[in-house]
Write an enzyme that holds these catalytic residues in place. Structure first.
Site, mmCIF file in Angstrom:
data_model
loop_
_atom_site.group_PDB
_atom_site.id
_atom_site.type_symbol
_atom_site.label_atom_id
_atom_site.label_comp_id
_atom_site.label_asym_id
_atom_site.label_seq_id
_atom_site.Cartn_x
_atom_site.Cartn_y
_atom_site.Cartn_z
ATOM 1 N N PRO A 58 53.316 1.779 78.230
ATOM 2 C CA PRO A 58 52.041 2.394 78.105
ATOM 3 C C PRO A 58 52.527 4.075 77.883
ATOM 4 C CG PRO A 58 52.055 0.997 80.143
ATOM 5 C CD PRO A 58 53.653 0.934 79.627
ATOM 6 N N ASP A 216 93.809 31.026 60.019
ATOM 7 C CA ASP A 216 93.420 32.422 59.830
ATOM 8 C C ASP A 216 93.895 33.072 61.056
ATOM 9 O OD1 ASP A 216 91.946 32.282 57.482
ATOM 10 O OD2 ASP A 216 89.967 32.102 58.613
ATOM 11 N N LYS A 238 99.274 35.458 56.293
ATOM 12 C CA LYS A 238 100.706 36.079 55.665
ATOM 13 C C LYS A 238 100.728 35.678 54.237
ATOM 14 C CE LYS A 238 103.143 36.320 59.848
ATOM 15 N NZ LYS A 238 104.408 35.681 60.656
ATOM 16 N N MET A 353 82.881 43.011 61.138
ATOM 17 C CA MET A 353 83.719 43.490 60.320
ATOM 18 C C MET A 353 83.423 45.014 59.869
ATOM 19 S SD MET A 353 84.809 40.401 57.743
ATOM 20 C CE MET A 353 83.238 40.081 57.246
ATOM 21 N N GLY A 382 85.464 39.653 71.750
ATOM 22 C CA GLY A 382 84.773 39.080 72.570
ATOM 23 C C GLY A 382 85.130 37.582 73.030
#
Length: 423
Positions: A58, A216, A238, A353, A382
């Site tokens: 219901p 990365d 690199k 950045m 952070g």
């Protein structure tokens, strides 16, 4: 996994073990009777299994109503009727009324349909196990009639699997690749903002399955330390040449390794599509006919301010936030950012950045109307143990950043949210 259940006819007396079974419910009708909290817990797994869910009740919880509104299940707003079982393969009784539940299970028994009962496991013909999922691996635990025991064992197994024991969940060199897994493929995985525990569960699972990892510079080092010994690690930071040539070389590595039959994980700091060139890599793989899986990551644009006590939005303070790249100076011909327009916004501005060009960015914002006393902050590294936070005003943030010796990677936040949680 099963334990020794109790006899439904003689509580406390042992009987034969349950027969564990994985049900293939895709496209098959499952009846759920009840629209409360229990149904809210059980329905998502049924939908995830592709079941055609008919829900009879219901009333519904808001969570179940959302599934109805989205067209994921069919709701009949009334009490149960026996013909609701027509065409059903399984019944989940999720009501607290013993008489109503008994009526459903009796009707299911008559039709030889397995019935799970939330109110009385002894009266049920099927039990719902405690489940943990890790990609293609599903572990279901039955605790011999004791749900708490089942959950405790399930949690212990989940802890073991979460302990990053990659070979438990992946193939070995001798065993070959997992069943139904394409031989050559690429996954673009966001590793998060720096804390290795902030990678998503799916991202970590794919990392444990990888044959090649192209990483990365900003990827959490502890994630790389946990790779299998046989994994080829390519340090993308690199790769020689200029930025564009380096990206071309990364694209070539992804395609070549996948064509050779390897599963390649392109591991990127933050999120692959937030200034991560993930789109370029996906296009390169698509042109080569290489299947690609994209796994979003926790972006530093939100995470770094958050761990510094800065919400990018806050009720009554900021109803918008904008994330921009500060890699190119505002007056550079290659800049695609409309800095004058950003200066006129009232919300939060997050710059990634941007440390090298911070003085120019600040000057441009102030010159186009952003007040010099607007709160500003810089969050260096952070979510990591090297995190540093500097709070200032827009007019002084560039000068104070230099004086404090802050260095990249860092996130710059401009807006009243900087002080929203400061006493």
């Amino acid at each position: 996994m099963t334990g020794q259940p109790e006899s439904p006819e003689r509580p406390g007396a042992p009987t034969v073990n349950l027969y564990p079974l994985g049900l293939r419910l895709a496209g098959r009708r499952v009846l759920v009777v009840g629209g409360g909290a229990v149904a809210s817990r059980r329905v998502p797994a049924l939908l995830d299994a592709g079941a055609n869910v008919l829900l009879v009740s219901p009333e519904l919880t808001p969570a179940l109503q959302a599934h109805v509104d989205a067209g994921r299940l069919h709701w009949v707003p009334r009490r149960f009727q026996p013909d609701d079982l027509d065409g059903a393969w399984l019944v989940q009784v999720a009501v607290n009324d013993p008489l109503a539940a008994a009526a459903v299970s009796a009707a299911a028994q008559e039709r030889r349909i397995f019935c799970v009962r939330a109110d009385d496991r002894r009266a049920a013909t099927a039990w719902t196990p405690a489940v943990t999922r890790h990609g293609p691996v599903t572990v279901a635990v039955l605790g011999g009639g004791d749900p708490r025991r089942a959950v405790a064992v399930r949690d212990a197994i989940r802890t073991l699997l979460d302990a990053r024991k990659g070979p438990l969940l992946t193939h070995s060199v001798e065993e070959g690749p997992p069943l139904n897994t394409p031989a050559g493929r690429v996954a673009l995985v966001g590793a998060g903002p720096g804390d290795p525990e902030l990678i998503t569960v799916k991202g970590w699972r794919l990392l444990t399955e990888a044959d090649v990892v192209v990483a990365d510079r900003l990827v959490p080092g502890l994630l790389l330390d946990e790779l299998r010994p046989d994994v080829e690690l390519v340090d993308a930071s690199k790769i020689p040449y200029g930025p564009s040539r380096a990206q071309e070389e990364i694209n070539r590595i992804l395609v070549d390794r996948a064509r050779a039959g390897s599963f390649v994980v392109r591991l990127k700091g933050g999120d692959p599509y937030v200034f991560g060139r993930g789109g370029e890599e996906l296009l390169a793989c698509a042109e080569a006919g290489i299947p690609v899986t994209v796994v979003p990551g926790v972006t530093s644009s939100i995470a770094a301010p958050a761990v510094a006590g800065i919400p990018v939005t806050h009720r009554g303070v900021a109803h918008e936030f904008t994330v921009v790249s500060g890699h190119v100076a505002p007056d550079h011909p290659a800049s695609l950012v409309n800095w004058p327009a950003l200066a006129g916004l009232r919300g939060t501005l997050v710059v990634l950045m941007g440390l090298k060009n911070l003085a120019a960015i600040v000057g441009t914002l102030i010159a186009h109307g952003r007040p010099a006393d607007t709160p500003a902050a810089v969050v260096q590294e952070g979510t990591t143990g090297s995190q540093r936070i500097l709070r200032a005003t827009l007019g002084r943030v560039a000068e104070e950043t230099v004086a404090a010796g802050l260095r990249p990677p860092a996130v710059v936040v401009v807006g009243d949210v900087v002080n929203a949680l400061v006493d």
